[in-house]
Design a protein around this motif. Structure first.
Motif, PDB file in Angstrom:
ATOM      1  N   LEU A  21       0.807  -1.217   0.000  1.00 19.32           N
ATOM      2  CA  LEU A  21       0.000   0.000   0.000  1.00 19.32           C
ATOM      3  C   LEU A  21       0.846   1.275   0.000  1.00 19.32           C
ATOM      4  N   LEU A  22       1.832   1.329   0.899  1.00 24.73           N
ATOM      5  CA  LEU A  22       2.606   2.562   1.035  1.00 24.73           C
ATOM      6  C   LEU A  22       3.687   2.683  -0.023  1.00 24.73           C
ATOM      7  N   PHE A  23       3.877   1.634  -0.799  1.00 26.08           N
ATOM      8  CA  PHE A  23       4.778   1.764  -1.929  1.00 26.08           C
ATOM      9  C   PHE A  23       4.088   2.520  -3.066  1.00 26.08           C
ATOM     10  N   PHE A  24       2.813   2.217  -3.247  1.00 28.12           N
ATOM     11  CA  PHE A  24       2.103   2.780  -4.392  1.00 28.12           C
ATOM     12  C   PHE A  24       1.307   4.041  -4.076  1.00 28.12           C
ATOM     13  N   HIS A  25       0.984   4.240  -2.814  1.00 26.04           N
ATOM     14  CA  HIS A  25       0.037   5.322  -2.510  1.00 26.04           C
ATOM     15  C   HIS A  25       0.498   6.187  -1.346  1.00 26.04           C
ATOM     16  N   ARG A  26       0.055   7.412  -1.380  1.00 23.23           N
ATOM     17  CA  ARG A  26       0.202   8.294  -0.231  1.00 23.23           C
ATOM     18  C   ARG A  26      -1.069   8.133   0.592  1.00 23.23           C
ATOM     19  N   VAL A  27      -0.898   7.744   1.844  1.00 22.98           N
ATOM     20  CA  VAL A  27      -2.058   7.304   2.619  1.00 22.98           C
ATOM     21  C   VAL A  27      -2.169   8.113   3.920  1.00 22.98           C
ATOM     22  N   PRO A  28      -3.331   8.690   4.164  1.00 19.41           N
ATOM     23  CA  PRO A  28      -3.539   9.396   5.443  1.00 19.41           C
ATOM     24  C   PRO A  28      -3.463   8.410   6.615  1.00 19.41           C
ATOM     25  N   TYR A  29      -2.950   8.885   7.723  1.00 23.71           N
ATOM     26  CA  TYR A  29      -2.803   8.000   8.890  1.00 23.71           C
ATOM     27  C   TYR A  29      -4.150   7.428   9.332  1.00 23.71           C
ATOM     28  N   ASN A  30      -5.214   8.179   9.085  1.00 21.38           N
ATOM     29  CA  ASN A  30      -6.524   7.693   9.541  1.00 21.38           C
ATOM     30  C   ASN A  30      -7.286   6.919   8.457  1.00 21.38           C
ATOM     31  N   TYR A  31      -6.618   6.621   7.348  1.00 19.78           N
ATOM     32  CA  TYR A  31      -7.226   5.809   6.281  1.00 19.78           C
ATOM     33  C   TYR A  31      -7.554   4.418   6.827  1.00 19.78           C
ATOM     34  N   LYS A  32      -8.742   3.947   6.503  1.00 21.66           N
ATOM     35  CA  LYS A  32      -9.162   2.640   7.027  1.00 21.66           C
ATOM     36  C   LYS A  32      -8.775   1.509   6.084  1.00 21.66           C
ATOM     37  N   LEU A  33      -8.067   0.549   6.589  1.00 23.09           N
ATOM     38  CA  LEU A  33      -7.695  -0.618   5.792  1.00 23.09           C
ATOM     39  C   LEU A  33      -8.855  -1.616   5.760  1.00 23.09           C
ATOM     40  N   LYS A  34      -8.667  -2.697   5.022  1.00 19.12           N
ATOM     41  CA  LYS A  34      -9.765  -3.664   4.866  1.00 19.12           C
ATOM     42  C   LYS A  34     -10.213  -4.229   6.200  1.00 19.12           C
ATOM     43  N   SER A  35      -9.286  -4.285   7.148  1.00 17.87           N
ATOM     44  CA  SER A  35      -9.616  -4.798   8.472  1.00 17.87           C
ATOM     45  C   SER A  35     -10.550  -3.861   9.223  1.00 17.87           C
ATOM     46  N   GLY A  36     -10.735  -2.649   8.700  1.00 15.02           N
ATOM     47  CA  GLY A  36     -11.510  -1.653   9.425  1.00 15.02           C
ATOM     48  C   GLY A  36     -10.643  -0.795  10.336  1.00 15.02           C
ATOM     49  N   LEU A  80      -4.753   3.159   9.250  1.00 18.48           N
ATOM     50  CA  LEU A  80      -3.354   2.901   8.889  1.00 18.48           C
ATOM     51  C   LEU A  80      -2.467   2.960  10.126  1.00 18.48           C
ATOM     52  N   ILE A  81      -2.650   4.002  10.924  1.00 17.10           N
ATOM     53  CA  ILE A  81      -1.727   4.160  12.050  1.00 17.10           C
ATOM     54  C   ILE A  81      -1.908   3.034  13.068  1.00 17.10           C
ATOM     55  N   GLN A  82      -3.166   2.647  13.325  1.00 22.56           N
ATOM     56  CA  GLN A  82      -3.380   1.553  14.273  1.00 22.56           C
ATOM     57  C   GLN A  82      -2.811   0.245  13.713  1.00 22.56           C
ATOM     58  N   THR A  83      -2.958   0.060  12.412  1.00 21.95           N
ATOM     59  CA  THR A  83      -2.391  -1.129  11.778  1.00 21.95           C
ATOM     60  C   THR A  83      -0.872  -1.139  11.945  1.00 21.95           C
ATOM     61  N   TYR A  84      -0.276   0.032  11.757  1.00 21.80           N
ATOM     62  CA  TYR A  84       1.176   0.108  11.897  1.00 21.80           C
ATOM     63  C   TYR A  84       1.611  -0.240  13.319  1.00 21.80           C
ATOM     64  N   TYR A  85       0.903   0.320  14.290  1.00 19.53           N
ATOM     65  CA  TYR A  85       1.197  -0.040  15.683  1.00 19.53           C
ATOM     66  C   TYR A  85       1.054  -1.558  15.876  1.00 19.53           C
TER      67      TYR A  85
END
Lengths: 685, 685
Positions: free
Chosen positions: B592-607, B610-615
């Motif tokens: 995802l972060l290779f291809f796109h600029r993503v807001p930290y609060n963007y929701k991934l498929k898991s719901g 981004l930032i929580q996923t990273y944590y």
């Protein structure tokens, strides 16, 4: 004609000054030297200058007074007194290394006396006289008494045996090449340069003493060091060596370097005996111990005092000194640990040892508590140590200040450090007064500058960086001198008396540190450099490293709270600094981010926010650098072409890199906050 | 007993397998070798293994069939066919380097035939048989045909003449020391190791060919390289050299290296003639040109094809090859320039040249478009180039993947790369099929792995990193093999058949890359390493550098938009990847972060954001590393003590450093945003 050298001789260059010939010829037709051949060398310095620059060829008389003519009289005070009663009163005017230059009437003739108590004093007097002549000073009625204010005026070379120089930006070492000691024509010329600015000690090798360098104190190197020392001694300069504290293990085959182990002390004593056999004028040791992976007494549960005093004892009978660096801190810090504060380390390590060091031990203290940033508060050990000899360590080499690519004249900063009032014994307890011995009853103090010299054609990479070397000498001789005066003198000696040249280069030098500070890390922030080589911007390069140099910027604030509510670093200062620094409202703004954690929207005295101030300073810094470059361009034709082009080339790069600094730092702050520049200037997203 | 070596022999170690003696003795009592002495070496490999591991001492018959007994029959197919008609049908089953191992009845006796068309095939067959024996495989009715899928199976050594290794983490070079070529017992053992995994080419020197290394193609080194080549040739391995494209200037005294200048071509032709005089089996050149300050044809306005083909012509008559690296990009990028995208560089440079390279020129392409990050998309040149020979370049040495301190088994990643479907000719156009020559009509393809070998006792620093070397060989022989199978085989060969050992180490290896990815820079981010040495976290270490590797994180988003709305990198792929990658909703999240600029609060498929996923990923990664370590600890007593301790020691450090990665990256994101972890775990402020 003087021989043409493959390098320039800086302020000692024999420029053509025949325009002054008539002015000086009547003074210098005859030169009388008292004493044996010991003064041949200073005499030759004078003769060469008179010949090559002024086209004056004096008649030399040894121990023979000339009658009925004007003459120059050179001799140690003890000799002068024999033939010239009045000079007895000079005794009180001079300290060990001071000199007198005075023109008086003797039997109706005008006699220019150059005298001093010591050989060093004579050498300094001759070089001082040459400076005056070079600047065309009127010496008809000259009457000068000059004493160095500081006893130790040292250069530290961070040169390695392979010829590389740690933090060197001016070519290779002039002392070492391929694990051998270099001695050539340039060796002597370097001694001349240093002597002419009053330097009386040189540490020739890097404070980080690694494998091969450990062997410098073995006979395989000592013989050559003896030769080197002879050359430097002739110019009043003692050679010192940096040593590895674990030498008894590496060289002595002992299984310990414990300073309280008798075998260790005996080994060092024998080692020192051996050194003085080869190097009778040896100055002593410089020691970086228990610091950045160098061994030290802490390895054996001993104190720095234990280690230093043991070495001091070995050196004592020879009059040698131990210079022990206070640059000790935890260089394996975990950034997650917010209690440890590197700024506090030197004080914490050395304050408890105050009074425990022997008389021939000197603690060498970096000007600030961190590591030669573009601006730091003055190290609280100054004023903190009351019973310890102290050397102020400065970096002439521009590690964090542009690496001799950027013009960054450091005299202005050094002057501020020297003039800093520690309030150790109330008002007037300035750093320079401490070093002079006027605050505490300690005389073995001084200044050490990490050399900016290498084998480049101009010695210092950037031609104008010669000014830093010159200024270091000038301030260590007399820290009270006005910096504008030092700058002017250096320009005149180097570029001659063209008014415009003096004006423009003065401007360039005097404004350069401020400009560099503005476009890099102003307000006391520091450290946003690329790790390792320390050139160019990298705002978080050190943020998660082991080195303890963090700014901990987040989305709302930047800086470390070093107040009494934070790490407590401010408590290491005397009042009123302790209170001034402790309070964000009273803290000098140029150090704001050193002492405080500050929100980006905090309003400074100007009414502007921190972030807007940061943007403004960065735009200003580049503009000032451009102004500096403009001043140089105005001198085209007034400066020797080669030098003009060399400097212009560096100024061009400086502008480019200043812009990079500006843009990186501004972008860093902008990305953190999303706050745009009020004035709408370009900040890259 | 086999001699005791000062290093272990990895999967070839002669462990005591006498438990299998009875099982195998009847097969191996007699060994018949057809042909002259040329097969002595593979024969000796077999004999040594039988003797030292199985305690079986076969009788050897040369060109004499034994009657009335079982025997082993070793010979090239041309020999076997003479005495055994049926083997004519083998002809069609084998490619140049393939082998057959088959047990058949001849005149009532059981004969184990090992045959191949080429010498290489025989060697590979012998080593393959040894593997089977070592694993106790039932060979009563063995019937194996094995052909390498790829023609070029190469190791690249980034070794320097002084003995250092660029990106080496296992000691010093086994090829060079102090500017000399090393040849010793270990040289041969290295050839054995590589041959046993099917490697048929080795580039012995660093692709960055600097001063002294330029001279490797001069007689002063070629003689020794000839000796080296003999040793490697005996094991079916050709020696290649990395060259400096400007050699005609450095060595030939020409004033140009322009590939279209006749003098240059003539110089190279003569140089190649000279090389083959000394090294008759010479493989060819590896060239890093116009890349990271290495000279190349661009200096003369020529293309990579011009440069490569000129060299190709010189090598052609000898059957030599030019391997030309596609790792070309602007390494002096300005971070302020957001149009240039390093990811696009290889494609932009080489796609226009597709079809212009000679038949004996191969373009060597790194697996991803950047530089061996823990995860990158597959380089779009795969599938992009349709008329160009291609080598897939992988890094066995763990530059960005933990430097052999961390356990990071790379086989799983490589397998994904090989299995990636480029859709160049519709579904099924997998990278591995391209390399096999099944997609485009090109056979001179292969794989190159940057070696992870040095002179450490275990060759690879981390004992378990031997698995990466082994796997590289296995996959370049047969990219279709299941990775779990390769892992299991390697474990059995290295540690024996203990079930628990196999199970636990399999788990450790197969989960290690994922764990490393999680606690470092998951979701395709990459690059948050310390500049220069590339170990450990530094989130903005490369953010303002010249290298074009930016994530441009600000207070609200992170990543570079490489979609059609951004730099357009996605357009270098065939459909459907072009569309899949282009859309943030369909882009595989691991990239995802290779291809796109993503807001930290963007929701991934898991719901999750981004930032929580990273944590979450960072906490998980450390937990997984801890689990890996636990699996090792369970093996205490089952693994030789020394190896157990060595690996445990590295696992301990890995855990510590994994935590550092976790905390730095989490803190970096936290400081950017102020958003706390939902689960309240410790994130340092």
């Amino acid at each position: 004609m003087a021989e043409v050298k493959p390098y320039n001789m800086c302020w000692l260059e024999y420029t053509d000054l025949s325009k002054y010939k008539n002015k000086y010829i009547k003074v210098f037709e005859n030169v009388v030297v008292l004493g044996g051949n010991e003064l041949n060398l200073p005499l030759k310095e004078l003769k060469n200058f008179l010949t090559f620059s002024l086209n004056i060829k004096p008649k030399i008389f040894k121990n023979t007074l000339v009658k009925g003519r004007n003459y120059v009289l050179i001799g140690r005070l003890i000799e002068i007194k024999k033939i010239f009663k009045e000079s007895e009163r000079f005794e009180k005017l001079l300290n060990d290394e001071g000199f007198i230059i005075k023109r008086i009437d003797i039997d109706g003739n005008k006699v220019l006396i150059i005298t001093a108590k010591s050989y060093n004093g004579i050498v300094y007097g001759i070089f001082n006289l040459i400076e005056r002549l070079k600047r065309g000073e009127d010496i008809e009625n000259i009457d000068i008494v000059s004493n160095p204010s500081l006893r130790f005026r040292m250069l530290n070379h961070w040169d390695n045996l392979d010829g590389s120089i740690e933090r060197g930006y001016a070519g290779k070492s002039i002392f070492f090449r391929e694990n051998k000691i270099l001695i050539n024509e340039r060796t002597k010329d370097y001694a001349r340069l240093l002597s002419s600015i009053g330097v009386n000690g040189v540490v020739i090798n890097n404070v980080n003493v690694k494998k091969k360098e450990v062997e410098l104190i073995t006979p395989s190197y000592l013989k050559k060091i003896g030769e080197l020392s002879k050359i430097f001694s002739a110019y009043g300069i003692k050679i010192y060596l940096s040593i590895n504290f674990a030498s008894p293990i590496y060289l002595g085959g002992l299984n310990t370097a414990d300073p309280l182990d008798k075998r260790v002390a005996v080994w060092w004593k024998a080692k020192v005996d051996e050194i003085y056999e080869y190097v009778p004028d040896f100055g002593g040791f410089l020691v970086k111990a228990d610091s950045e992976f160098n061994p030290g007494p802490h390895m054996y549960g001993r104190t720095h005092a234990d280690g230093a005093n043991m070495l001091g004892e070995a050196l004592e009978s020879y009059g040698g000194f131990v210079i022990w660096r206070a640059f000790v801190y935890n260089c394996l810090q975990d950034w997650r640990d917010t209690n440890t504060d590197r700024a506090k380390a030197a004080y914490e390590n050395f304050k408890p040892l105050d009074g425990k060091f022997s008389e021939n031990v000197i603690v060498q203290i970096k000007y600030g508590p961190m590591d030669f940033q573009v601006r730091e508060p003055v190290n609280p050990l100054f004023g903190g140590l009351e019973h310890t000899n102290q050397i102020l360590e400065l970096q002439i080499t521009q590690e964090y200040t542009g690496q001799q690519i950027h013009l960054c004249y450091l005299g202005t900063l050094w002057k501020e450090v020297l003039d800093f009032d520690t309030y150790a014994k109330g008002e007037g307890s300035k750093v320079k007064e401490i070093l002079k011995g006027n605050v505490f009853d300690l005389k073995n103090n001084g200044m050490a500058g990490v050399s900016n010299v290498g084998d480049d054609i101009n010695w210092t990479g950037h031609d104008l960086a010669q000014a830093n070397l010159y200024t270091f000498g000038a301030l260590s001789w007399n820290p009270d001198e006005r910096i504008e005066e030092v700058v002017k003198r250096w320009i005149e000696l180097t570029f001659g008396d063209n008014e415009k040249v003096i004006k423009n280069i003065s401007y360039m030098l005097l404004s350069s540190h401020k400009a560099y500070e503005k476009y890099t890390t102003p307000l006391g922030l520091g450290w946003m450099v690329n790790p390792g080589h320390h050139y160019g911007p990298n705002p978080e390069g050190y943020e998660y490293s082991k080195w303890g140099t963090y700014h901990r910027a987040n989305y709302e604030a930047i800086g470390v709270d070093r107040s009494s509510r934070g790490t407590g670093y401010t408590l290491q200062y005397h009042s009123p600094w302790r209170e001034i620094y402790d309070n964000i409202e009273t803290c000098p703004e140029e150090l704001l981010l050193f002492f405080h954690r500050v929100p980006y929207n905090y309003k400074l005295k100007s009414g502007k926010t921190l972030i807007q101030t940061y943007y403004d300073l960065h735009f200003e810094g580049v503009e000032e650098a451009e102004e500096i470059r403009k001043k140089w361009i105005e001198l085209k034709g007034e400066i020797e072409d080669k030098i003009y082009e060399r400097v212009l080339n560096r100024l061009d790069i400086q502008i480019e890199h200043a812009k990079e600094w500006r843009d990186v730092i501004n972008t860093y702050f902008f990305r953190r906050t999303g706050i745009p520049d009020e004035k709408g200037r370009k900040i890259y997203p």
